[in-house]
Write an enzyme that holds these catalytic residues in place. Structure first.
Site, PDB file in Angstrom:
ATOM      1  N   TYR A  32      38.641 -40.359   0.542  1.00 31.35           N
ATOM      2  CA  TYR A  32      37.337 -40.082   0.239  1.00 31.35           C
ATOM      3  C   TYR A  32      37.123 -38.770   0.852  1.00 31.35           C
ATOM      4  O   TYR A  32      36.418 -37.909   0.443  1.00 31.35           O
ATOM      5  CB  TYR A  32      36.633 -41.267   0.679  1.00 31.35           C
ATOM      6  CG  TYR A  32      35.037 -40.846   0.570  1.00 31.35           C
ATOM      7  CD1 TYR A  32      34.317 -40.406  -0.372  1.00 31.35           C
ATOM      8  CD2 TYR A  32      34.452 -40.648   1.939  1.00 31.35           C
ATOM      9  CE1 TYR A  32      33.014 -40.034  -0.390  1.00 31.35           C
ATOM     10  CE2 TYR A  32      33.055 -40.097   1.823  1.00 31.35           C
ATOM     11  CZ  TYR A  32      32.350 -39.870   0.637  1.00 31.35           C
ATOM     12  OH  TYR A  32      31.326 -39.376   0.894  1.00 31.35           O
ATOM     13  N   SER A 114      23.623 -35.391   5.879  1.00 30.39           N
ATOM     14  CA  SER A 114      23.393 -35.760   4.474  1.00 30.39           C
ATOM     15  C   SER A 114      22.504 -36.783   4.252  1.00 30.39           C
ATOM     16  O   SER A 114      22.250 -37.567   5.172  1.00 30.39           O
ATOM     17  CB  SER A 114      24.814 -36.394   4.087  1.00 30.39           C
ATOM     18  OG  SER A 114      24.754 -36.805   2.696  1.00 30.39           O
ATOM     19  N   GLN A 135      19.874 -32.503   4.569  1.00 24.10           N
ATOM     20  CA  GLN A 135      20.407 -32.190   3.200  1.00 24.10           C
ATOM     21  C   GLN A 135      19.819 -32.977   2.114  1.00 24.10           C
ATOM     22  O   GLN A 135      19.807 -34.346   2.330  1.00 24.10           O
ATOM     23  CB  GLN A 135      21.751 -32.174   3.231  1.00 24.10           C
ATOM     24  CG  GLN A 135      22.406 -31.846   1.592  1.00 24.10           C
ATOM     25  CD  GLN A 135      22.398 -33.125   1.074  1.00 24.10           C
ATOM     26  OE1 GLN A 135      22.890 -34.465   1.430  1.00 24.10           O
ATOM     27  NE2 GLN A 135      22.499 -33.299  -0.486  1.00 24.10           N
ATOM     28  N   TYR A 137      19.313 -34.847  -1.619  1.00 26.45           N
ATOM     29  CA  TYR A 137      19.406 -35.368  -2.837  1.00 26.45           C
ATOM     30  C   TYR A 137      18.208 -36.061  -3.135  1.00 26.45           C
ATOM     31  O   TYR A 137      17.466 -36.653  -2.461  1.00 26.45           O
ATOM     32  CB  TYR A 137      20.413 -36.276  -2.998  1.00 26.45           C
ATOM     33  CG  TYR A 137      22.097 -35.893  -2.806  1.00 26.45           C
ATOM     34  CD1 TYR A 137      22.369 -34.766  -3.608  1.00 26.45           C
ATOM     35  CD2 TYR A 137      23.049 -36.403  -1.884  1.00 26.45           C
ATOM     36  CE1 TYR A 137      23.679 -34.136  -3.628  1.00 26.45           C
ATOM     37  CE2 TYR A 137      24.229 -35.746  -1.842  1.00 26.45           C
ATOM     38  CZ  TYR A 137      24.631 -34.703  -2.486  1.00 26.45           C
ATOM     39  OH  TYR A 137      26.038 -34.293  -2.516  1.00 26.45           O
ATOM     40  N   THR A 163      20.920 -29.482  -2.179  1.00 32.02           N
ATOM     41  CA  THR A 163      21.976 -29.436  -2.888  1.00 32.02           C
ATOM     42  C   THR A 163      22.053 -29.483  -4.537  1.00 32.02           C
ATOM     43  O   THR A 163      21.424 -30.460  -4.828  1.00 32.02           O
ATOM     44  CB  THR A 163      23.114 -30.510  -2.386  1.00 32.02           C
ATOM     45  OG1 THR A 163      23.442 -30.327  -1.045  1.00 32.02           O
ATOM     46  CG2 THR A 163      24.506 -30.498  -3.282  1.00 32.02           C
ATOM     47  N   ARG A 172      36.306 -38.450  -8.652  1.00 34.25           N
ATOM     48  CA  ARG A 172      37.340 -38.321  -7.852  1.00 34.25           C
ATOM     49  C   ARG A 172      38.583 -39.319  -7.919  1.00 34.25           C
ATOM     50  O   ARG A 172      38.416 -40.454  -7.609  1.00 34.25           O
ATOM     51  CB  ARG A 172      37.025 -38.358  -6.310  1.00 34.25           C
ATOM     52  CG  ARG A 172      36.325 -36.916  -6.199  1.00 34.25           C
ATOM     53  CD  ARG A 172      35.695 -36.850  -4.526  1.00 34.25           C
ATOM     54  NE  ARG A 172      34.920 -38.021  -4.252  1.00 34.25           N
ATOM     55  CZ  ARG A 172      33.500 -37.962  -4.201  1.00 34.25           C
ATOM     56  NH1 ARG A 172      32.948 -36.826  -4.617  1.00 34.25           N
ATOM     57  NH2 ARG A 172      32.833 -39.116  -3.778  1.00 34.25           N
ATOM     58  N   LYS A 260      22.174 -25.002  -1.703  1.00 37.20           N
ATOM     59  CA  LYS A 260      23.545 -25.137  -1.597  1.00 37.20           C
ATOM     60  C   LYS A 260      24.213 -25.443  -2.974  1.00 37.20           C
ATOM     61  O   LYS A 260      23.867 -26.499  -3.663  1.00 37.20           O
ATOM     62  CB  LYS A 260      23.828 -26.409  -0.619  1.00 37.20           C
ATOM     63  CG  LYS A 260      25.246 -26.602  -0.436  1.00 37.20           C
ATOM     64  CD  LYS A 260      25.489 -27.656   0.765  1.00 37.20           C
ATOM     65  CE  LYS A 260      27.054 -28.077   1.266  1.00 37.20           C
ATOM     66  NZ  LYS A 260      27.321 -28.994   0.084  1.00 37.20           N
ATOM     67  N   HIS A 284      31.023 -27.733  -3.233  1.00 35.29           N
ATOM     68  CA  HIS A 284      31.085 -28.984  -2.863  1.00 35.29           C
ATOM     69  C   HIS A 284      32.693 -29.563  -2.302  1.00 35.29           C
ATOM     70  O   HIS A 284      32.993 -30.395  -2.248  1.00 35.29           O
ATOM     71  CB  HIS A 284      30.751 -30.101  -3.771  1.00 35.29           C
ATOM     72  CG  HIS A 284      29.779 -31.053  -3.434  1.00 35.29           C
ATOM     73  ND1 HIS A 284      28.327 -31.295  -3.541  1.00 35.29           N
ATOM     74  CD2 HIS A 284      29.968 -32.192  -2.687  1.00 35.29           C
ATOM     75  CE1 HIS A 284      27.947 -32.180  -2.991  1.00 35.29           C
ATOM     76  NE2 HIS A 284      29.018 -32.997  -2.286  1.00 35.29           N
ATOM     77  N   ARG A 287      34.557 -30.958  -5.005  1.00 33.72           N
ATOM     78  CA  ARG A 287      34.396 -32.553  -5.255  1.00 33.72           C
ATOM     79  C   ARG A 287      33.738 -32.942  -6.569  1.00 33.72           C
ATOM     80  O   ARG A 287      33.432 -33.978  -6.697  1.00 33.72           O
ATOM     81  CB  ARG A 287      33.796 -33.202  -3.953  1.00 33.72           C
ATOM     82  CG  ARG A 287      34.609 -32.910  -2.704  1.00 33.72           C
ATOM     83  CD  ARG A 287      33.642 -33.382  -1.578  1.00 33.72           C
ATOM     84  NE  ARG A 287      33.595 -34.819  -1.376  1.00 33.72           N
ATOM     85  CZ  ARG A 287      34.183 -35.713  -0.775  1.00 33.72           C
ATOM     86  NH1 ARG A 287      35.612 -35.450  -0.474  1.00 33.72           N
ATOM     87  NH2 ARG A 287      34.130 -36.864  -0.737  1.00 33.72           N
TER      88      ARG A 287
END
Ligand SMILES: Cc1cc2nc3c(=O)[nH]c(=O)nc-3n(C[C@H](O)[C@H](O)[C@H](O)COP(=O)(O)O)c2cc1C
Length: 391
Positions: A32, A114, A135, A137, A163, A172, A260, A284, A287
């Site tokens: 991860y 985050s 950060q 989201y 972000t 991933r 970002k 990122h 990712r």
């Protein structure tokens, strides 16, 4: 003390910390951190781009000491690098976010927490006295985000990092193979298939249990309580940030905003128009969208576009002090590091994060001295050139 707790002091480069992380973590978690989206082309490009740049030292220059202080968003940091937001750090090591924040504080730099963290932003604030960035989201929707922003403001976070490169979660492949999703939300039968990877990692397992098996995101507070890990993929897909959101984000935050995930001059202009105080040229860490350019390649375009209007930071692929030098020679004001310190946390918690920072700092000092460059402010393109392609 067991071997892995002692070992960080013996590591000499970030790759050594990465090796320690492999030894301690179950495969699903190591991959991860380590992995990237799809074919991992951008992930590989990010680091390869630094190899394509060659240093041009000024010899017979005595550099007695190098001042690494850097002013970012009005804060005097001891270092020209900041710890990037890395989701789920608490799964790597008990209270992982607090370990990283303390390590950043003792080095005199900033830590970015985050949204997708396992520790409350207030607990992280209490555990570290240095500058902290939050950060964002929009997971859970606007009201949920507004409440996190208000908490971050009240707790004394000094910058909000928005972000913009995650309209959906990148795919991933390593996570899919290792059972990331079934392990967090599958039936017992589905989980059993992936459990053998934990049997050989007793120190991680005991740490996880002693830490209370944290499987929620306490900074995403839904009407039903903190969001569970299992729901995050779907929630991300319903919560893309758009430029229109910046108006209410500014109103709610009323402080410096860092955008970002900028890949192009056009988005850099737009971020400036929307009132960004700084931008991060970032993919990122490879990712999200696989196949985009290495950030080091995009950096000059963005620096040329925005000039001195905002501070331009970059991240992606930084594993050595010389990588930081190259990014700054190409115009970055400072950089963010992600995996470099995440490997450290995963290897040994706070001592591991401290070691990662220390490795980068001493690398940077040595590189500057060998380069014959006495100050970060003097770094420019005259200190670098592109590698001549081999025949
Ligand atoms: C395990 C992991 C989790 C991440 N989680 C987040 C996140 O929650 N939010 C975010 O904006 N970036 C996240 N990133 C991206 C980093 O902030 C940063 O852009 C990237 O790691 C830089 O590349 P590097 O790892 O090569 O230094 C994550 C990166 C990693 C490795």
């Amino acid at each position: 003390m067991s071997d892995w707790q002692l070992a960080p002091h013996r590591t000499v480069c970030i790759e050594d910390l990465r090796q320690l992380a492999t030894r301690r973590l179950p495969r699903v978690l190591f991959d991860y951190i380590d992995g990237g989206a799809e074919g991992e082309r951008t992930l590989a490009q990010n680091t390869r781009a630094f190899e394509e740049i060659v240093l041009r030292p000024r010899s017979a220059v005595s550099v007695q000491s190098v001042d690494l202080h850097t002013n970012i968003l009005g804060h005097q940091l001891n270092l020209p690098f900041v710890l990037a937001p890395v989701g789920s750090t608490r799964l790597f090591f008990p209270r992982g976010e607090q370990c990283a924040a303390r390590a950043a504080t003792s080095a005199g730099t900033a830590y970015t927490l985050s949204t997708l963290s396992g520790t409350t932003l207030e607990e992280v604030r209490q555990s570290a006295s240095g500058p902290l960035w939050y950060q964002l989201y929009l997971v859970g929707g606007r009201e949920v985000a507004q409440s996190a922003i208000a908490r971050a403001r009240a707790a004394g976070y000094t910058a909000l990092v928005v972000t913009i490169d995650t309209p959906v979660s990148g795919f991933r492949e390593r996570d899919a193979r290792n059972g990331m999703q079934p392990l967090s939300s599958g039936s017992l039968g589905e989980r059993l298939r992936f459990l053998p990877q934990f049997v050989t990692k007793p120190s991680w397992v005991s740490g996880f249990i002693m830490d209370g098996r944290p499987m929620t995101f306490p900074n995403i507070v839904l009407p039903t309580g903190p969001m569970p890990y299992a729901d995050v993929g779907a929630a991300l897909a319903q919560s893309a940030v758009t430029w229109n959101d910046f108006r209410w984000i500014h109103e709610a935050w009323q402080g410096p905003i860092v955008v970002k995930g900028v890949h192009t001059a056009a988005d850099a202009y737009r971020a400036v128009e929307e009132g960004a105080a700084a931008i991060v040229v970032s993919n990122h860490g490879g990712r999200q969208l696989d196949g985009v350019a290495a950030t080091l390649h995009v950096l000059p375009e963005v620096v040329a576009a925005v000039g001195d209007r905002v501070q331009v930071l970059m991240d992606g692929g930084i594993r050595r002090g010389s990588d930081i030098v190259k990014a700054m020679a190409l115009g970055a004001k400072a950089v963010l590091v992600g995996r470099a310190y995440a490997y450290g946390v995963a290897a040994a918690g706070e001592p591991g994060a401290r070691r990662a920072i220390d490795i980068l700092r001493t690398d940077l000092m040595r590189t500057m001295a060998l380069l014959g460059c006495p100050s970060l402010a003097e770094l420019d393109e005259s200190y670098i050139t592109r590698r001549t392609p081999s025949p």
